[in-house]
Design a protein around this motif. Sequence first.
Motif, mmCIF file in Angstrom:
data_model
loop_
_atom_site.group_PDB
_atom_site.id
_atom_site.type_symbol
_atom_site.label_atom_id
_atom_site.label_comp_id
_atom_site.label_asym_id
_atom_site.label_seq_id
_atom_site.Cartn_x
_atom_site.Cartn_y
_atom_site.Cartn_z
ATOM 1 N N LEU A 68 -2.410 11.920 14.962
ATOM 2 C CA LEU A 68 -3.875 11.982 15.038
ATOM 3 C C LEU A 68 -4.487 10.773 15.745
ATOM 4 C CD1 LEU A 68 -6.545 13.395 13.971
ATOM 5 C CD2 LEU A 68 -6.297 11.987 11.924
ATOM 6 N N CYS A 69 -3.917 9.596 15.530
ATOM 7 C CA CYS A 69 -4.509 8.365 16.083
ATOM 8 C C CYS A 69 -3.576 7.661 17.060
ATOM 9 C CB CYS A 69 -4.917 7.443 14.926
ATOM 10 S SG CYS A 69 -6.186 8.168 13.885
ATOM 11 N N ARG A 70 -2.713 8.443 17.727
ATOM 12 C CA ARG A 70 -1.724 7.826 18.619
ATOM 13 C C ARG A 70 -2.361 7.139 19.817
ATOM 14 N NH1 ARG A 70 2.243 12.368 20.219
ATOM 15 N NH2 ARG A 70 3.340 10.572 21.040
ATOM 16 N N ASP A 71 -3.614 7.495 20.124
ATOM 17 C CA ASP A 71 -4.307 6.893 21.278
ATOM 18 C C ASP A 71 -4.973 5.566 20.912
ATOM 19 O OD1 ASP A 71 -5.923 8.493 19.574
ATOM 20 O OD2 ASP A 71 -7.541 8.467 21.047
ATOM 21 N N LEU A 72 -4.872 5.137 19.662
ATOM 22 C CA LEU A 72 -5.610 3.948 19.215
ATOM 23 C C LEU A 72 -4.706 2.740 19.036
ATOM 24 C CD1 LEU A 72 -7.885 5.674 16.520
ATOM 25 C CD2 LEU A 72 -8.435 5.156 18.923
ATOM 26 N N GLY A 73 -5.268 1.565 19.341
ATOM 27 C CA GLY A 73 -4.554 0.307 19.129
ATOM 28 C C GLY A 73 -5.171 -0.461 17.973
ATOM 29 N N PHE A 100 -4.030 2.487 4.527
ATOM 30 C CA PHE A 100 -4.407 1.843 5.792
ATOM 31 C C PHE A 100 -4.870 0.430 5.485
ATOM 32 C CE2 PHE A 100 -4.582 6.283 6.346
ATOM 33 C CZ PHE A 100 -4.163 6.505 7.650
ATOM 34 N N ILE A 101 -4.578 -0.498 6.395
ATOM 35 C CA ILE A 101 -5.056 -1.867 6.153
ATOM 36 C C ILE A 101 -6.571 -1.825 5.961
ATOM 37 C CG2 ILE A 101 -5.281 -4.195 7.091
ATOM 38 C CD1 ILE A 101 -2.728 -3.751 8.680
ATOM 39 N N SER A 102 -7.252 -1.041 6.799
ATOM 40 C CA SER A 102 -8.730 -0.912 6.754
ATOM 41 C C SER A 102 -9.376 -2.258 6.435
ATOM 42 C CB SER A 102 -9.164 0.180 5.768
ATOM 43 O OG SER A 102 -8.455 0.158 4.561
ATOM 44 N N PRO A 103 -9.280 -3.190 7.404
ATOM 45 C CA PRO A 103 -9.616 -4.585 7.112
ATOM 46 C C PRO A 103 -11.099 -4.900 6.990
ATOM 47 C CG PRO A 103 -9.050 -4.347 9.434
ATOM 48 C CD PRO A 103 -8.786 -3.020 8.795
ATOM 49 N N LYS A 151 0.824 -1.220 0.000
ATOM 50 C CA LYS A 151 0.000 0.000 0.000
ATOM 51 C C LYS A 151 0.854 1.265 0.000
ATOM 52 C CE LYS A 151 -1.984 -1.084 3.924
ATOM 53 N NZ LYS A 151 -1.267 -2.348 4.224
ATOM 54 N N SER A 152 1.767 1.366 0.968
ATOM 55 C CA SER A 152 2.585 2.591 1.103
ATOM 56 C C SER A 152 3.485 2.781 -0.105
ATOM 57 C CB SER A 152 3.472 2.517 2.345
ATOM 58 O OG SER A 152 2.695 2.315 3.482
ATOM 59 N N THR A 153 4.053 1.680 -0.567
ATOM 60 C CA THR A 153 4.997 1.762 -1.691
ATOM 61 C C THR A 153 4.292 2.253 -2.955
ATOM 62 O OG1 THR A 153 6.243 -0.075 -0.754
ATOM 63 C CG2 THR A 153 6.612 0.405 -3.093
ATOM 64 N N VAL A 154 3.140 1.652 -3.256
ATOM 65 C CA VAL A 154 2.440 2.015 -4.499
ATOM 66 C C VAL A 154 1.829 3.414 -4.372
ATOM 67 C CG1 VAL A 154 0.659 1.327 -6.149
ATOM 68 C CG2 VAL A 154 2.000 -0.432 -4.977
ATOM 69 N N ALA A 155 1.235 3.700 -3.196
ATOM 70 C CA ALA A 155 0.661 5.033 -2.996
ATOM 71 C C ALA A 155 1.767 6.095 -3.103
ATOM 72 C CB ALA A 155 -0.039 5.113 -1.645
ATOM 73 N N GLY A 156 2.927 5.801 -2.558
ATOM 74 C CA GLY A 156 4.055 6.753 -2.617
ATOM 75 C C GLY A 156 4.536 6.976 -4.044
ATOM 76 N N ASP A 206 -0.745 8.072 5.613
ATOM 77 C CA ASP A 206 -0.205 6.723 5.765
ATOM 78 C C ASP A 206 -0.423 6.225 7.201
ATOM 79 O OD1 ASP A 206 1.797 4.576 6.200
ATOM 80 O OD2 ASP A 206 2.365 5.101 4.145
ATOM 81 N N GLY A 207 -0.916 4.997 7.332
ATOM 82 C CA GLY A 207 -1.244 4.432 8.642
ATOM 83 C C GLY A 207 -0.120 4.578 9.647
ATOM 84 N N ASP A 208 1.071 4.218 9.232
ATOM 85 C CA ASP A 208 2.202 4.254 10.164
ATOM 86 C C ASP A 208 2.403 5.666 10.719
ATOM 87 O OD1 ASP A 208 2.996 1.549 10.119
ATOM 88 O OD2 ASP A 208 3.894 1.838 8.146
ATOM 89 N N ASN A 209 2.251 6.686 9.849
ATOM 90 C CA ASN A 209 2.485 8.065 10.276
ATOM 91 C C ASN A 209 1.318 8.611 11.093
ATOM 92 O OD1 ASN A 209 4.760 7.719 8.800
ATOM 93 N ND2 ASN A 209 4.142 9.000 7.089
#
Length: 201
Positions: A71-76, A107-110, A41-46, A63-66
Motif C-alpha cells: 500500500l505504501c511502497r511509494d513512500l519514504g 507504525f513508528i508514527s512519530p 511494537k510489532s512483537t507486542v501487537a503480534g 505492520d509498518g514493515d509489511n
Amino acid sequence: MAGHDENVVWHAHAVAQADRERQHGHQGAVLWFTGLSGSGKSTVAGALEQALHQLGVSTYLLDGDNVRHGLCRDLGFSDADRRENIRRVGEVARLMVDAGLVVLTAFISPHRAERQMVRELLAPGQFIEVFVDTPLAVCEARDPKGLYKKARAGELPDFTGIDADYEAPARPEIQLDGEQLVTILTAQLLDLLRGRDIIKA
Ligand SMILES: Nc1ncnc2c1ncn2[C@@H]1O[C@H](COP(=O)(O)OS(=O)(=O)O)[C@@H](OP(=O)(O)O)[C@H]1O
Ligand SMILES: Nc1ncnc2c1ncn2[C@@H]1O[C@H](COP(=O)(O)OP(=O)(O)O)[C@@H](O)[C@H]1O
C-alpha cells in the motif's frame, strides 16, 4: 492528488457497523501502537493478536514493515511521506473498524499531529493509543535490523531518534514499559480492552 469530489455522495449501506459487531460478538476498535524503531511494537501487537485470536476475537494487524511493501511502497521517510503513510493506514484502519474488527497497527508514527488526525477519523473510544515506551539506548542495543548502526554511521538519513524527531504521546490511553516481559504487556492490554467493554470480560 485529487481531492474530495462534491459529486461523490456517501452511501449508507443496510448492514451497519453495529450489526457487524453483533455478529463478531465484540466492538470494533483500533489499538494504535507507537514508539521508536525496536521499541517492541510489532512483537507486542503480534502477541496480543495471537491472544485475541485464541479468545475468538476477529482481528487484523497492520505492520509498518509489511504495509511499506505494498500500500505504501511509494513512500519514504520524509515528514511528508510519513504523514501520507499514517493517513493511508488510518483510513484503512477506519474501514476495518467499520467492518467490526479489532485492528492493531504497528507504525513508528512519530508525530503527534498525525496520530491526532487518525484519532479524529474514528468515533470516541474507538482509537486507543498504545505508547510502547522503550528508551532509545535500549532500542539501539537491540537493533535487530542493524538500522541504528547504519544511522549512526551516517548511512541512513532521517532515522527516528537519531536525526529525525519522535514526539512521545502526551496522553496515550496506555503507556507500556517496553522493557517488561511481553506476556505482562499483553495481559495489560487485554485488561484495557475488557475494561473498555471492547471485548467480553
Ligand atoms: N529513516 C527511517 N526512520 C525510521 N524507520 C526506518 C527508516 N528507514 C527504514 N526504516 C524502517 O521502517 C520502519 C518504520 O516504518 P513506519 O511505517 O512504521 O514509519 S513511520 O510511521 O512512517 O514513521 C522501521 O521499522 P520498525 O523498526 O519496525 O519500527 C524501520 O525498520
Ligand atoms: N518486551 C520486550 N522485552 C525484550 N525484548 C523485546 C521486547 N519486545 C520486543 N523485543 C525485541 O526487541 C526487538 C525489536 O522488537 P520489534 O517488535 O521488532 O520492535 P518495533 O516493531 O517497535 O520495531 C526484537 O528483537 C524483539 O524480539
